[in-house]
Design an enzyme around this catalytic site. Sequence first.
Site, PDB file in Angstrom:
ATOM      1  N   ALA A   1       7.385 -31.349   9.762  1.00  0.00           N
ATOM      2  CA  ALA A   1       8.436 -32.344   9.963  1.00  0.00           C
ATOM      3  C   ALA A   1       7.919 -33.771   9.799  1.00  0.00           C
ATOM      4  CB  ALA A   1       9.076 -32.170  11.336  1.00  0.00           C
TER       5      ALA A   1
ATOM      6  N   SER B   1       5.077 -32.095  16.461  1.00  0.00           N
ATOM      7  CA  SER B   1       6.241 -32.106  15.563  1.00  0.00           C
ATOM      8  C   SER B   1       6.648 -30.672  15.294  1.00  0.00           C
ATOM      9  CB  SER B   1       5.875 -32.757  14.238  1.00  0.00           C
ATOM     10  OG  SER B   1       5.067 -31.878  13.470  1.00  0.00           O
ATOM     11  N   ASP B   2       7.820 -30.460  14.723  1.00  0.00           N
ATOM     12  CA  ASP B   2       8.110 -29.134  14.181  1.00  0.00           C
ATOM     13  C   ASP B   2       7.309 -28.997  12.881  1.00  0.00           C
ATOM     14  OD1 ASP B   2       9.071 -26.615  13.624  1.00  0.00           O
ATOM     15  OD2 ASP B   2      11.127 -27.079  14.205  1.00  0.00           O
ATOM     16  N   ALA B   3       7.244 -27.779  12.356  1.00  0.00           N
ATOM     17  CA  ALA B   3       6.369 -27.515  11.215  1.00  0.00           C
ATOM     18  C   ALA B   3       6.732 -28.392  10.012  1.00  0.00           C
ATOM     19  CB  ALA B   3       6.449 -26.043  10.833  1.00  0.00           C
TER      20      ALA B   3
END
Length: 741
Positions: A280, A276-278
Site C-alpha cells: 500500500a 501498511s497493508d501489503a
Amino acid sequence: MPSRNFALIFIPLAAAFAQPAPADRAEALLRQMTLDEKIGQLTQLAGLPLIPDPVKIDDRVRKGQGGSILWLSDPASINRLQKIAVEETRLKIPALFGLDVIHGFRTVFPVPFAMAASWDMDLIEKGQQIAARESRAAGIQWTFAPMLDIARDARWGRIVEGAGEDPVLGAAVARAQIRGFQGDHLSSAADRMLACAKHFAGYGAADGGRDYDSAYIPDVLLWNVYFPPFKAALDAGAGTFMSAYMDLNDVPATGNAFLLRDVLRKIWGFKGFVVSDAFAVRDLQTHGFASSPQDSAQRALLAGVDMDMGSRTYLENLAAAVKSGKVPMSVIDDSVRSILKVKFEMGLFEHPYGDAALLAKVSRAPEHLKLAREAAQRSAVLLRNEGGLLPLKANAGQKIALIGPLGDSVFDTLGSWQAMGQTLDAVTLAQGLKARGVTVEVVKGVQLRKQIPSMFDQLMGGKPETPWTEAQAGEAFTDAVEAARRADVVVLALGELALMSGELASRSSLNLPGRQQQLMEAVVATGKPVVLVLFSGRPVNIGWAASHVPAILEAWYPGSEGGNAIADLLYGDASPGGKLPVTWPRSVGQEPLFLESNLTHQPEGSQMFSSRYWDQPGTPQYPFGYGLSYTTFEYTNLHIAGSGRVSVDVRNTGSRPGVEVTQLYIHQRAGGASRPKRELKGFARVQLEPGEKRSLEFPLGEEQLRYWNPVSKKWIFEKHEQFDVWAGGDSRGMLHTLYRP
Ligand code: NOJ
C-alpha cells in the site's frame, strides 16, 4: 537480625539482574543504529515473491533489511532466516514473522463472521489463544488479525473476515480476539502472538461493496460506528494497527495523518506501531496521491505508517528522503523506537525461533479440535424450523441424501484465509454424518464456478476443477433429484464456495450461485422433508427457501471440525444458539441494510413519505441478532434496576436445554442530533435448562448512552432525554420500557 541483612543484600542483586524496561532497551539499541539499519527495521520483506526481487531474501536479512518478514509458515524457512537475523546481522535484532492467522493455524476455527455469530466472547478469546499457540510454535509471532472493519453491505467479500455491522458487538469481538492472541495486554509469553487491528479505517464501507473502492464516511459515522472496534482493540492492548488500502474521504488511509496521527496517536494515545497493508505504500502513487516512489515513502511515514509491508518502498527511498531533509531523522527514530519496543515487550528477543517438535505436539491437539467443534456448533444460526423438523430423529434404517456442492468439500468447509501453506484437513458434512453411522448418499448436483476468478483463487484455491460439460451438468442435476426421491430426508448443502467471499471476492448479486436455486426447487418438489444447510461468508438471497424449505441452518464455513459439528446440530446432540451479526436482506437491492438507520420524517409504516420500495417490503429477511433454538424463550420483567442499570428475566419455556443470546437495545427519543431507531447496547449469552429462569442485568449509563455529536463534534450524554429500552432474543425485542437517566 539475619533476615534484615539478607534483605539488604538481596535487593541490590535482584535489581542488577532485572531487565531494563522495553522502552529503555529499545532506546539503547536505537542509539547504536545506522540509518540503513533503522530503515531495515521499518521494512517488512515478502516471503512470497509477489514483487520480483533481484536480491535473495537471505542476503537482505543478512544486511539487516528485514525488520519483519511476511507470508512464511513453515518453521524450517522461518528459523533459517531468523538465525541469519539473530546471528549474522551486526545488531542481532530478531525479525518479526507475520502471517494472516485469521481463524486458526493448524486447527481451523469457523470464519470470523461465524465466530461473531456465536456472540460468545469467551469462545472467541480461547479460539485465538489456540491459534497463537500453534502459530508461535511454527515461529510466527505476529498475526494480521483481527479485522475490525464494520461491514453493512453483503456484496463486500471481506464481510466474512469481520464481526458484521454493529459497533458494540464489533468492539466486544475485538477485545476478545486481542486478548486471545496477545494475552493480557501484550504478553511476553512464548505461546502468545502480537495482534494487528486492521484495516484502519473505513475499509468496510467501500462504495458499492467493491473491494478496495473509496469509502466516504462522515465524521459522525466514523466516531459512532467505524472507530469503536478499533478503540476497543487499542484499550485491550493491541500492539499494532494496519492501515487500509482505500481512500477515506479522498485521502488514502495509508497516507492519512488524520487517522494515523490525530486519531490513533494524539487522541487515543496508541504506543505500538502501524504497518501498511501489503504494497500500500508503493500504491500511494497509483491512487493518484503521491508523485513518485520517494513521495510515497515520505507521505506514508509522515502520515504515521511505521512499517512498509512488502513493497520495499521505504527500503529504496527513505535514506534519500532523510538526506534531502524531507523526512526528519526524529520521525524515523520514533518509528524504529515503537517497533523495537514492541519486539521487546512481546518477548521476541527471548523467543525468536519456531520449534518443529513443539509444533507437531500442539498442532490439532485434541483439546484444540474439541474447541473447534464447539465453536462450529455455537456459531451456526438456525434461521427456520417449521414443524420442528430439526433435530432429526435418528431412526434405524433412515436414509439421508446429502445434496449440493458444499456437502463434501474439505476446502470449502474451512473457508477463506486458511493459514497459508498448510495441508488442508477438515471433516466435511458428509464425513460428519457418516461418522455418526448415518446412511448417507452424497451427490453434488451442481458445480460452482466464479465467472471472474481472482489472483486469490490461483494463490490459495489450488487446482481448479475441470468445468462440467452441458451433458455432465444435466446428468448431475438429474442424479441429485433422483437421490432425493430415494431418501427419507434430504440435506441440501448449498451456498458459496469458500473463495466466493474474502479479499477480492465482492459480488453484484446475492443469489445462490450457479443452478442451486433450480436444484433446491426440484428437490423440494419431490415432497421429501428438506433441511437446507447453508455454507456462506455473507447473507445470500434465500427468500424462496424462507417460505418453502422447512428447516434452514446457516453453517457459514465451520472449520476443521465443521462436519462433525453440523451433524451434532442436525441430530440434536448440540443445540443451535447463534444469532446473526448482520441484518439479512431480502435482495441485493436493499443493501446497505442495517439496524442502526434513523427514523424518517413520518412514522414508520405510514403510507406517506416513509422509507420504502414499491416492489419489495423494506423489512429484512431476518433482522440483526436473529436466530432460533430447539427450545423457546420468554422475556418478562424489563425494568430499570437503579441508576445506570437495566434488568430483564429470561426463561426457557420449551422442553429442551438451550442457549439464548439476550440483547438490549435503545433509542434516544430527542436531543442534539437524530439517533438511530435502535442501537444494541448490551448482550448476554445464557444456557438454560427447560423451565429455568435467569435475571440478567445490563449497565446502561453514560458509557452506553453517550454518542459523538455532529454539531458540537464532541462525545455527549444527554441525560435529561428519554430513552426507549427493549430487550429480547433479537433486534425486534418486543419488551419495552422508557428510561430517563
Ligand atoms: C492484504 C490484506 O488486505 C490484508 O488484510 C492482509 O493482512 C495482507 N494482505 C497480508 O496478507
